[in-house]
Scaffold this active site. Structure first.
Site, PDB file in Angstrom:
ATOM      1  N   ASP A  30      -4.367   2.656   7.243  1.00 56.11           N
ATOM      2  CA  ASP A  30      -3.580   1.424   7.272  1.00 56.11           C
ATOM      3  C   ASP A  30      -4.479   0.260   6.836  1.00 56.11           C
ATOM      4  O   ASP A  30      -5.639   0.167   7.247  1.00 56.11           O
ATOM      5  CB  ASP A  30      -3.034   1.177   8.689  1.00 56.11           C
ATOM      6  CG  ASP A  30      -1.916   0.154   8.694  1.00 56.11           C
ATOM      7  OD1 ASP A  30      -0.769   0.538   8.980  1.00 56.11           O
ATOM      8  OD2 ASP A  30      -2.192  -1.032   8.407  1.00 56.11           O
ATOM      9  N   ILE A  31      -3.921  -0.623   6.028  1.00 53.09           N
ATOM     10  CA  ILE A  31      -4.709  -1.734   5.482  1.00 53.09           C
ATOM     11  C   ILE A  31      -5.047  -2.771   6.565  1.00 53.09           C
ATOM     12  O   ILE A  31      -6.009  -3.532   6.409  1.00 53.09           O
ATOM     13  CB  ILE A  31      -3.946  -2.387   4.298  1.00 53.09           C
ATOM     14  CG1 ILE A  31      -4.910  -3.071   3.343  1.00 53.09           C
ATOM     15  CG2 ILE A  31      -2.855  -3.317   4.767  1.00 53.09           C
ATOM     16  CD1 ILE A  31      -4.298  -3.472   2.025  1.00 53.09           C
ATOM     17  N   HIS A 101       7.416   6.616   8.076  1.00 58.21           N
ATOM     18  CA  HIS A 101       5.979   6.851   8.232  1.00 58.21           C
ATOM     19  C   HIS A 101       5.640   6.944   9.708  1.00 58.21           C
ATOM     20  O   HIS A 101       6.267   6.310  10.559  1.00 58.21           O
ATOM     21  CB  HIS A 101       5.154   5.755   7.560  1.00 58.21           C
ATOM     22  CG  HIS A 101       5.584   4.368   7.908  1.00 58.21           C
ATOM     23  ND1 HIS A 101       6.655   3.745   7.301  1.00 58.21           N
ATOM     24  CD2 HIS A 101       5.095   3.474   8.798  1.00 58.21           C
ATOM     25  CE1 HIS A 101       6.813   2.542   7.806  1.00 58.21           C
ATOM     26  NE2 HIS A 101       5.880   2.349   8.726  1.00 58.21           N
TER      27      HIS A 101
END
Ligand code: 5GP
Length: 118
Positions: A30-31, A101
């Protein structure tokens, strides 16, 4: 056509730090991590925008996301310490990308969750 951000990651049109891949599932960091380990697991070939859109014959897909997360936890060595998996559905849960997701969060003792605004 999966025009979401995650569709572009699947097609390698935008970069991501991919840490897991099998025939059905892609896993990438995850960014904006919410824990020391924060990986997103997504279906590669089937585009389901939200859990509300999941059909009975697609149920195994969610199992594959969970199994991928568990496999990653084992290989990375934090399965025994534990981890959390989360799927957000639509606005009230804060879903921002409309391709289902599974969030995998680990690497620290996680706080409780579920309170309004929490
Ligand atoms: P949601 O809020 O929809 O459940 O989860 C979407 C997640 O995607 C968020 O945790 C967000 O930080 C992550 N995200 C948003 N843009 C990007 C990006 O460009 N790359 C990666 N790797 N993650 C992203």
């Amino acid at each position: 056509m999966n025009d979401t951000l995650f569709g572009k990651i699947i097609r390698r049109e935008i970069p991501a730090t991919i840490v897991y891949e099998d025939d059905e599932v892609l896993g990438f960091k995850d960014i904006a991590p919410q824990a020391p380990v924060h990986v997103l697991f997504i279906p590669k070939a089937v585009h389901v925008p939200t859990l509300n859109d999941l059909k009975t014959d697609q149920a195994a897909l969610v199992g594959r996301l969970v199994l991928a997360a568990a496999e990653y936890a084992r290989t990375e060595g934090f399965a025994e310490n534990g981890y959390r998996v989360v799927m957000n559905c639509r606005e009230d849960a804060g879903q921002t990308v409309y391709h289902i997701h599974l969030h995998l969060l680990a690497g620290a003792t996680l706080g409780r969750f579920g309170a309004p605004g929490g």
